[in-house]
Scaffold this motif. Structure first.
Motif, PDB file in Angstrom:
ATOM      1  N   GLY A   1      62.428  64.381  30.015  1.00 19.72           N
ATOM      2  CA  GLY A   1      62.260  65.823  30.164  1.00 19.72           C
ATOM      3  C   GLY A   1      60.999  66.258  30.878  1.00 19.72           C
ATOM      4  N   PHE A   2      60.102  65.326  31.185  1.00 22.54           N
ATOM      5  CA  PHE A   2      58.831  65.684  31.820  1.00 22.54           C
ATOM      6  C   PHE A   2      58.898  65.507  33.334  1.00 22.54           C
ATOM      7  CE2 PHE A   2      57.342  64.986  27.496  1.00 22.54           C
ATOM      8  CZ  PHE A   2      56.377  65.980  27.345  1.00 22.54           C
ATOM      9  N   SER A   3      58.203  66.396  34.033  1.00 22.94           N
ATOM     10  CA  SER A   3      58.097  66.313  35.485  1.00 22.94           C
ATOM     11  C   SER A   3      56.699  66.716  35.908  1.00 22.94           C
ATOM     12  CB  SER A   3      59.106  67.253  36.166  1.00 22.94           C
ATOM     13  OG  SER A   3      60.434  66.905  35.848  1.00 22.94           O
ATOM     14  N   VAL A   4      56.319  66.253  37.090  1.00 25.14           N
ATOM     15  CA  VAL A   4      55.117  66.756  37.757  1.00 25.14           C
ATOM     16  C   VAL A   4      55.598  67.532  38.973  1.00 25.14           C
ATOM     17  CG1 VAL A   4      53.016  66.181  39.019  1.00 25.14           C
ATOM     18  CG2 VAL A   4      53.634  64.873  36.986  1.00 25.14           C
TER      19      VAL A   4
ATOM     20  N   THR B   1      38.693  71.137  36.306  1.00 22.55           N
ATOM     21  CA  THR B   1      37.789  71.063  35.152  1.00 22.55           C
ATOM     22  C   THR B   1      36.927  72.306  35.013  1.00 22.55           C
ATOM     23  OG1 THR B   1      36.211  69.883  36.573  1.00 22.55           O
ATOM     24  CG2 THR B   1      37.678  68.549  35.206  1.00 22.55           C
ATOM     25  N   THR B   2      36.975  73.200  35.989  1.00 20.62           N
ATOM     26  CA  THR B   2      36.167  74.421  35.962  1.00 20.62           C
ATOM     27  C   THR B   2      37.088  75.631  35.907  1.00 20.62           C
ATOM     28  OG1 THR B   2      34.522  73.311  37.344  1.00 20.62           O
ATOM     29  CG2 THR B   2      34.329  75.703  37.106  1.00 20.62           C
ATOM     30  N   PRO B   3      37.173  76.306  34.760  1.00 20.37           N
ATOM     31  CA  PRO B   3      38.066  77.465  34.638  1.00 20.37           C
ATOM     32  C   PRO B   3      37.747  78.583  35.630  1.00 20.37           C
ATOM     33  CG  PRO B   3      37.299  76.740  32.483  1.00 20.37           C
ATOM     34  CD  PRO B   3      36.491  75.995  33.491  1.00 20.37           C
ATOM     35  N   GLU B   4      36.484  78.640  36.105  1.00 18.60           N
ATOM     36  CA  GLU B   4      36.075  79.707  37.018  1.00 18.60           C
ATOM     37  C   GLU B   4      36.443  79.413  38.472  1.00 18.60           C
ATOM     38  OE1 GLU B   4      33.895  78.182  34.889  1.00 18.60           O
ATOM     39  OE2 GLU B   4      34.187  79.707  33.314  1.00 18.60           O
ATOM     40  N   LEU B   5      37.042  78.238  38.739  1.00 25.71           N
ATOM     41  CA  LEU B   5      37.428  77.904  40.109  1.00 25.71           C
ATOM     42  C   LEU B   5      38.386  78.956  40.646  1.00 25.71           C
ATOM     43  CD1 LEU B   5      37.460  75.835  42.467  1.00 25.71           C
ATOM     44  CD2 LEU B   5      39.430  74.771  41.351  1.00 25.71           C
ATOM     45  N   GLU B   6      38.054  79.511  41.801  1.00 23.82           N
ATOM     46  CA  GLU B   6      38.880  80.557  42.400  1.00 23.82           C
ATOM     47  C   GLU B   6      39.975  79.946  43.281  1.00 23.82           C
ATOM     48  OE1 GLU B   6      36.591  83.473  44.441  1.00 23.82           O
ATOM     49  OE2 GLU B   6      35.625  84.218  42.617  1.00 23.82           O
ATOM     50  N   LEU B   7      41.160  80.512  43.166  1.00 19.67           N
ATOM     51  CA  LEU B   7      42.295  80.038  43.943  1.00 19.67           C
ATOM     52  C   LEU B   7      42.228  80.588  45.364  1.00 19.67           C
ATOM     53  CD1 LEU B   7      45.057  80.651  41.255  1.00 19.67           C
ATOM     54  CD2 LEU B   7      44.047  78.449  41.878  1.00 19.67           C
ATOM     55  N   ALA B   8      42.717  79.807  46.295  1.00 11.99           N
ATOM     56  CA  ALA B   8      42.777  80.229  47.695  1.00 11.99           C
ATOM     57  C   ALA B   8      44.221  80.172  48.166  1.00 11.99           C
ATOM     58  CB  ALA B   8      41.892  79.325  48.560  1.00 11.99           C
ATOM     59  N   ALA B   9      44.528  80.976  49.174  1.00  4.50           N
ATOM     60  CA  ALA B   9      45.870  80.938  49.746  1.00  4.50           C
ATOM     61  C   ALA B   9      46.124  79.537  50.300  1.00  4.50           C
ATOM     62  CB  ALA B   9      45.990  81.975  50.860  1.00  4.50           C
ATOM     63  N   GLN B  10      47.326  79.058  50.195  1.00  4.94           N
ATOM     64  CA  GLN B  10      47.750  77.724  50.644  1.00  4.94           C
ATOM     65  C   GLN B  10      47.360  76.616  49.666  1.00  4.94           C
ATOM     66  OE1 GLN B  10      49.759  77.880  53.240  1.00  4.94           O
ATOM     67  NE2 GLN B  10      49.226  80.031  53.439  1.00  4.94           N
ATOM     68  N   ASP B  11      46.664  76.941  48.558  1.00 11.80           N
ATOM     69  CA  ASP B  11      46.407  75.927  47.534  1.00 11.80           C
ATOM     70  C   ASP B  11      47.730  75.466  46.946  1.00 11.80           C
ATOM     71  OD1 ASP B  11      43.687  75.959  47.798  1.00 11.80           O
ATOM     72  OD2 ASP B  11      43.285  77.086  45.964  1.00 11.80           O
ATOM     73  N   LYS B  12      47.762  74.226  46.486  1.00  8.41           N
ATOM     74  CA  LYS B  12      48.952  73.697  45.822  1.00  8.41           C
ATOM     75  C   LYS B  12      48.533  73.168  44.455  1.00  8.41           C
ATOM     76  CE  LYS B  12      51.574  72.418  49.951  1.00  8.41           C
ATOM     77  NZ  LYS B  12      50.627  72.966  50.936  1.00  8.41           N
ATOM     78  N   LEU B  13      49.141  73.702  43.395  1.00 10.26           N
ATOM     79  CA  LEU B  13      48.839  73.304  42.027  1.00 10.26           C
ATOM     80  C   LEU B  13      49.690  72.096  41.638  1.00 10.26           C
ATOM     81  CD1 LEU B  13      48.971  76.863  40.408  1.00 10.26           C
ATOM     82  CD2 LEU B  13      46.955  75.682  41.313  1.00 10.26           C
ATOM     83  N   LEU B  14      49.066  71.109  41.005  1.00 10.17           N
ATOM     84  CA  LEU B  14      49.791  69.955  40.477  1.00 10.17           C
ATOM     85  C   LEU B  14      49.903  70.137  38.973  1.00 10.17           C
ATOM     86  CD1 LEU B  14      47.970  67.098  42.432  1.00 10.17           C
ATOM     87  CD2 LEU B  14      49.977  68.401  43.113  1.00 10.17           C
ATOM     88  N   VAL B  15      51.126  70.324  38.482  1.00 13.58           N
ATOM     89  CA  VAL B  15      51.342  70.728  37.096  1.00 13.58           C
ATOM     90  C   VAL B  15      52.301  69.773  36.400  1.00 13.58           C
ATOM     91  CG1 VAL B  15      51.927  72.669  35.587  1.00 13.58           C
ATOM     92  CG2 VAL B  15      51.084  73.115  37.890  1.00 13.58           C
ATOM     93  N   LEU B  16      51.945  69.383  35.167  1.00 14.70           N
ATOM     94  CA  LEU B  16      52.769  68.494  34.348  1.00 14.70           C
ATOM     95  C   LEU B  16      53.354  69.274  33.188  1.00 14.70           C
ATOM     96  CD1 LEU B  16      53.664  65.645  33.214  1.00 14.70           C
ATOM     97  CD2 LEU B  16      51.429  65.580  32.085  1.00 14.70           C
ATOM     98  N   GLY B  17      54.617  69.037  32.895  1.00 15.93           N
ATOM     99  CA  GLY B  17      55.219  69.698  31.742  1.00 15.93           C
ATOM    100  C   GLY B  17      56.706  69.421  31.647  1.00 15.93           C
ATOM    101  N   ARG B  18      57.333  70.021  30.645  1.00 18.05           N
ATOM    102  CA  ARG B  18      58.782  69.921  30.504  1.00 18.05           C
ATOM    103  C   ARG B  18      59.443  70.976  31.376  1.00 18.05           C
ATOM    104  NH1 ARG B  18      60.608  66.699  26.401  1.00 18.05           N
ATOM    105  NH2 ARG B  18      59.059  65.997  24.873  1.00 18.05           N
ATOM    106  N   ARG B  19      60.689  70.722  31.756  1.00 15.69           N
ATOM    107  CA  ARG B  19      61.379  71.564  32.722  1.00 15.69           C
ATOM    108  C   ARG B  19      61.400  73.052  32.341  1.00 15.69           C
ATOM    109  NH1 ARG B  19      65.697  68.691  33.006  1.00 15.69           N
ATOM    110  NH2 ARG B  19      64.772  67.267  34.491  1.00 15.69           N
ATOM    111  N   PRO B  20      61.726  73.431  31.095  1.00 19.42           N
ATOM    112  CA  PRO B  20      61.748  74.866  30.768  1.00 19.42           C
ATOM    113  C   PRO B  20      60.377  75.530  30.899  1.00 19.42           C
ATOM    114  CG  PRO B  20      62.946  73.590  29.120  1.00 19.42           C
ATOM    115  CD  PRO B  20      62.211  72.604  29.957  1.00 19.42           C
ATOM    116  N   GLU B  21      59.327  74.822  30.444  1.00 18.37           N
ATOM    117  CA  GLU B  21      57.989  75.392  30.522  1.00 18.37           C
ATOM    118  C   GLU B  21      57.520  75.505  31.974  1.00 18.37           C
ATOM    119  OE1 GLU B  21      58.785  72.987  28.325  1.00 18.37           O
ATOM    120  OE2 GLU B  21      58.717  74.202  26.491  1.00 18.37           O
TER     121      GLU B  21
END
Length: 220
Positions: A149-152, A192-212
Protein backbone atom coordinates in the motif's frame (compact mmCIF):
# COMPACT_ATOMS: atom_id res chain seq x y z
CA UNK A 1 25.35 0.01 -3.11
CA UNK A 2 24.59 -1.52 -6.53
CA UNK A 3 27.49 -2.69 -8.59
CA UNK A 4 28.51 -0.03 -11.10
CA UNK A 5 28.91 -0.67 -14.82
CA UNK A 6 27.17 -4.00 -14.81
CA UNK A 7 26.88 -6.11 -17.94
CA UNK A 8 23.53 -6.66 -19.63
CA UNK A 9 22.39 -8.88 -22.48
CA UNK A 10 19.14 -7.66 -24.03
CA UNK A 11 17.45 -10.28 -26.19
CA UNK A 12 14.84 -8.80 -28.52
CA UNK A 13 15.36 -5.29 -29.87
CA UNK A 14 11.82 -4.20 -30.60
CA UNK A 15 10.48 -0.92 -29.22
CA UNK A 16 10.71 -2.05 -25.59
CA UNK A 17 14.00 -3.92 -25.76
CA UNK A 18 15.78 -1.24 -27.76
CA UNK A 19 14.63 1.49 -25.36
CA UNK A 20 15.89 -0.47 -22.34
CA UNK A 21 19.19 -1.36 -24.02
CA UNK A 22 19.85 2.22 -25.13
CA UNK A 23 19.16 3.64 -21.68
CA UNK A 24 21.34 1.05 -19.96
CA UNK A 25 24.18 1.92 -22.33
CA UNK A 26 23.62 5.64 -21.74
CA UNK A 27 24.06 5.00 -18.01
CA UNK A 28 27.55 3.66 -18.75
CA UNK A 29 26.87 -0.08 -18.58
CA UNK A 30 28.19 -2.76 -20.91
CA UNK A 31 25.24 -3.82 -23.06
CA UNK A 32 24.98 -6.49 -25.74
CA UNK A 33 21.91 -6.38 -27.97
CA UNK A 34 20.60 -9.55 -29.61
CA UNK A 35 17.94 -9.98 -32.28
CA UNK A 36 17.22 -12.06 -35.37
CA UNK A 37 16.30 -8.95 -37.35
CA UNK A 38 19.37 -7.48 -39.04
CA UNK A 39 17.82 -4.00 -39.37
CA UNK A 40 17.06 -3.79 -35.64
CA UNK A 41 20.58 -4.83 -34.77
CA UNK A 42 22.05 -2.33 -37.23
CA UNK A 43 20.08 0.57 -35.69
CA UNK A 44 21.71 -0.02 -32.30
CA UNK A 45 25.18 -1.00 -33.46
CA UNK A 46 26.70 2.35 -32.47
CA UNK A 47 24.65 2.91 -29.30
CA UNK A 48 25.45 -0.40 -27.59
CA UNK A 49 28.72 -2.00 -26.57
CA UNK A 50 28.07 -4.89 -28.95
CA UNK A 51 25.26 -6.28 -31.06
CA UNK A 52 24.74 -9.68 -32.62
CA UNK A 53 22.26 -11.30 -34.99
CA UNK A 54 21.16 -14.70 -33.72
CA UNK A 55 18.19 -16.86 -32.85
CA UNK A 56 17.75 -16.83 -29.05
CA UNK A 57 15.83 -20.11 -29.20
CA UNK A 58 19.20 -21.72 -30.02
CA UNK A 59 20.94 -22.41 -26.70
CA UNK A 60 24.31 -23.11 -28.32
CA UNK A 61 24.20 -19.81 -30.22
CA UNK A 62 23.58 -17.90 -26.97
CA UNK A 63 26.43 -19.78 -25.29
CA UNK A 64 28.82 -18.99 -28.15
CA UNK A 65 27.79 -15.32 -27.92
CA UNK A 66 28.90 -15.36 -24.29
CA UNK A 67 25.52 -14.53 -22.75
CA UNK A 68 26.41 -16.68 -19.73
CA UNK A 69 29.14 -14.18 -18.83
CA UNK A 70 26.70 -11.28 -18.39
CA UNK A 71 25.35 -10.15 -15.01
CA UNK A 72 21.77 -9.68 -16.19
CA UNK A 73 19.78 -10.90 -19.18
CA UNK A 74 16.54 -9.32 -20.33
CA UNK A 75 14.36 -11.36 -22.68
CA UNK A 76 12.30 -8.69 -24.42
CA UNK A 77 10.94 -10.68 -27.35
CA UNK A 78 7.70 -9.22 -28.69
CA UNK A 79 4.55 -11.16 -29.52
CA UNK A 80 6.11 -14.57 -30.21
CA UNK A 81 5.35 -16.32 -26.91
CA UNK A 82 6.98 -19.59 -27.98
CA UNK A 83 10.28 -17.86 -28.81
CA UNK A 84 10.12 -15.91 -25.55
CA UNK A 85 9.64 -19.10 -23.53
CA UNK A 86 12.42 -20.97 -25.33
CA UNK A 87 14.82 -18.02 -24.98
CA UNK A 88 13.97 -17.78 -21.27
CA UNK A 89 14.63 -21.49 -20.79
CA UNK A 90 17.95 -21.20 -22.61
CA UNK A 91 19.14 -18.22 -20.57
CA UNK A 92 18.11 -19.97 -17.35
CA UNK A 93 20.12 -23.05 -18.40
CA UNK A 94 23.15 -20.84 -19.12
CA UNK A 95 23.08 -19.72 -15.48
CA UNK A 96 22.90 -15.92 -15.85
CA UNK A 97 22.68 -14.40 -12.36
CA UNK A 98 19.56 -12.32 -12.99
CA UNK A 99 16.91 -13.02 -15.59
CA UNK A 100 14.26 -10.43 -16.45
CA UNK A 101 11.56 -11.22 -19.00
CA UNK A 102 8.90 -9.21 -20.76
CA UNK A 103 5.48 -10.90 -20.60
CA UNK A 104 2.68 -10.38 -23.09
CA UNK A 105 -0.25 -11.45 -20.91
CA UNK A 106 -1.05 -13.10 -17.59
CA UNK A 107 -0.83 -16.64 -18.98
CA UNK A 108 2.61 -15.89 -20.35
CA UNK A 109 3.47 -14.38 -16.95
CA UNK A 110 2.51 -17.63 -15.17
CA UNK A 111 4.61 -19.74 -17.53
CA UNK A 112 7.64 -17.48 -17.06
CA UNK A 113 7.24 -17.72 -13.29
CA UNK A 114 7.41 -21.50 -13.52
CA UNK A 115 10.59 -21.19 -15.59
CA UNK A 116 12.29 -19.29 -12.81
CA UNK A 117 12.45 -15.73 -14.18
CA UNK A 118 13.64 -13.37 -11.44
CA UNK A 119 11.49 -10.47 -12.61
CA UNK A 120 8.59 -10.47 -15.07
CA UNK A 121 7.45 -7.23 -16.68
CA UNK A 122 4.07 -6.45 -18.19
CA UNK A 123 4.99 -3.12 -19.82
CA UNK A 124 1.53 -2.13 -21.01
CA UNK A 125 -0.12 -2.81 -17.65
CA UNK A 126 2.63 -1.05 -15.72
CA UNK A 127 2.53 1.96 -18.03
CA UNK A 128 -1.27 1.99 -17.87
CA UNK A 129 -1.17 2.21 -14.07
CA UNK A 130 1.47 4.92 -14.31
CA UNK A 131 -0.62 7.00 -16.73
CA UNK A 132 -3.78 6.49 -14.64
CA UNK A 133 -1.94 7.73 -11.54
CA UNK A 134 -0.92 10.92 -13.35
CA UNK A 135 -4.33 11.45 -14.91
CA UNK A 136 -6.02 10.95 -11.54
CA UNK A 137 -3.94 13.71 -9.95
CA UNK A 138 -2.18 16.18 -12.30
CA UNK A 139 0.34 17.27 -9.65
CA UNK A 140 1.81 13.73 -9.59
CA UNK A 141 4.86 13.67 -11.85
CA UNK A 142 6.06 10.15 -11.09
CA UNK A 143 5.61 7.38 -8.54
CA UNK A 144 7.13 4.14 -7.31
CA UNK A 145 4.97 1.45 -5.75
CA UNK A 146 6.81 0.03 -2.72
CA UNK A 147 4.22 -2.65 -1.95
CA UNK A 148 1.92 -3.11 1.03
CA UNK A 149 0.00 0.00 0.00
CA UNK A 150 2.97 2.38 0.20
CA UNK A 151 4.32 4.51 -2.62
CA UNK A 152 6.81 7.29 -3.16
CA UNK A 153 5.49 10.01 -5.44
CA UNK A 154 7.00 13.08 -7.04
CA UNK A 155 4.58 16.02 -6.91
CA UNK A 156 4.98 19.32 -8.73
CA UNK A 157 4.59 22.44 -6.58
CA UNK A 158 1.75 24.56 -8.06
CA UNK A 159 2.52 28.17 -8.93
CA UNK A 160 0.12 29.41 -6.24
CA UNK A 161 2.27 27.83 -3.49
CA UNK A 162 5.39 29.75 -4.51
CA UNK A 163 6.89 31.41 -1.42
CA UNK A 164 4.93 29.25 1.02
CA UNK A 165 6.93 27.33 3.62
CA UNK A 166 7.12 23.58 4.07
CA UNK A 167 5.41 24.00 7.44
CA UNK A 168 2.36 25.47 5.68
CA UNK A 169 1.76 22.14 3.93
CA UNK A 170 0.85 20.64 7.33
CA UNK A 171 2.62 17.37 6.63
CA UNK A 172 2.44 15.06 9.62
CA UNK A 173 -0.42 16.95 11.23
CA UNK A 174 -3.20 17.36 8.70
CA UNK A 175 -1.69 14.96 6.16
CA UNK A 176 -0.45 11.51 7.19
CA UNK A 177 2.44 11.37 4.72
CA UNK A 178 6.18 11.83 5.05
CA UNK A 179 8.25 14.35 3.11
CA UNK A 180 11.54 12.83 1.94
CA UNK A 181 12.92 15.96 0.33
CA UNK A 182 12.46 18.12 -2.72
CA UNK A 183 14.18 18.57 -6.05
CA UNK A 184 14.97 22.12 -7.17
CA UNK A 185 16.27 21.70 -10.67
CA UNK A 186 19.03 19.13 -10.32
CA UNK A 187 19.63 19.90 -6.63
CA UNK A 188 18.21 17.75 -3.83
CA UNK A 189 17.12 19.68 -0.74
CA UNK A 190 16.39 17.80 2.50
CA UNK A 191 13.19 18.83 4.23
CA UNK A 192 14.73 19.39 7.65
CA UNK A 193 13.90 23.11 7.84
CA UNK A 194 10.17 23.89 8.18
CA UNK A 195 10.86 27.51 7.14
CA UNK A 196 12.20 26.43 3.72
CA UNK A 197 10.28 28.40 1.10
CA UNK A 198 8.86 26.61 -1.92
CA UNK A 199 9.71 27.76 -5.42
CA UNK A 200 7.88 27.26 -8.69
CA UNK A 201 9.03 24.08 -10.49
CA UNK A 202 10.04 22.42 -7.18
CA UNK A 203 9.20 18.73 -6.99
CA UNK A 204 8.22 17.21 -3.63
CA UNK A 205 9.24 13.62 -2.85
CA UNK A 206 6.52 12.18 -0.62
CA UNK A 207 6.07 8.76 1.02
CA UNK A 208 2.74 7.41 2.16
CA UNK A 209 -0.23 5.16 1.52
CA UNK A 210 -2.28 5.70 -1.62
CA UNK A 211 -5.37 7.32 0.02
CA UNK A 212 -3.28 9.74 2.07
CA UNK A 213 -1.13 10.62 -0.92
CA UNK A 214 -4.25 11.24 -2.99
CA UNK A 215 -5.70 13.52 -0.31
CA UNK A 216 -2.42 15.42 -0.03
CA UNK A 217 -2.21 15.83 -3.80
CA UNK A 218 -5.79 17.11 -3.93
CA UNK A 219 -4.96 19.65 -1.20
CA UNK A 220 -2.05 20.99 -3.26
Amino acid sequence: MPKQNRTFAVIGLGAFGSAVASELARFGNTVMGIDQDESRVAKLAEALTSTIILDATDEQALREAGVDRYDVALVAIGHDIESSILATMNVRVLGVDQLWVKAINKTHHRILSKLGADRIILPEQEMGKHVAQRLNNPVVQDYVNLGNGFSVVTMAVPERLKGRTLASLEIGSRHDVRMLGLMRGTEFLPCTTPELELAAQDKLLVLGRRPELRAFGDAL
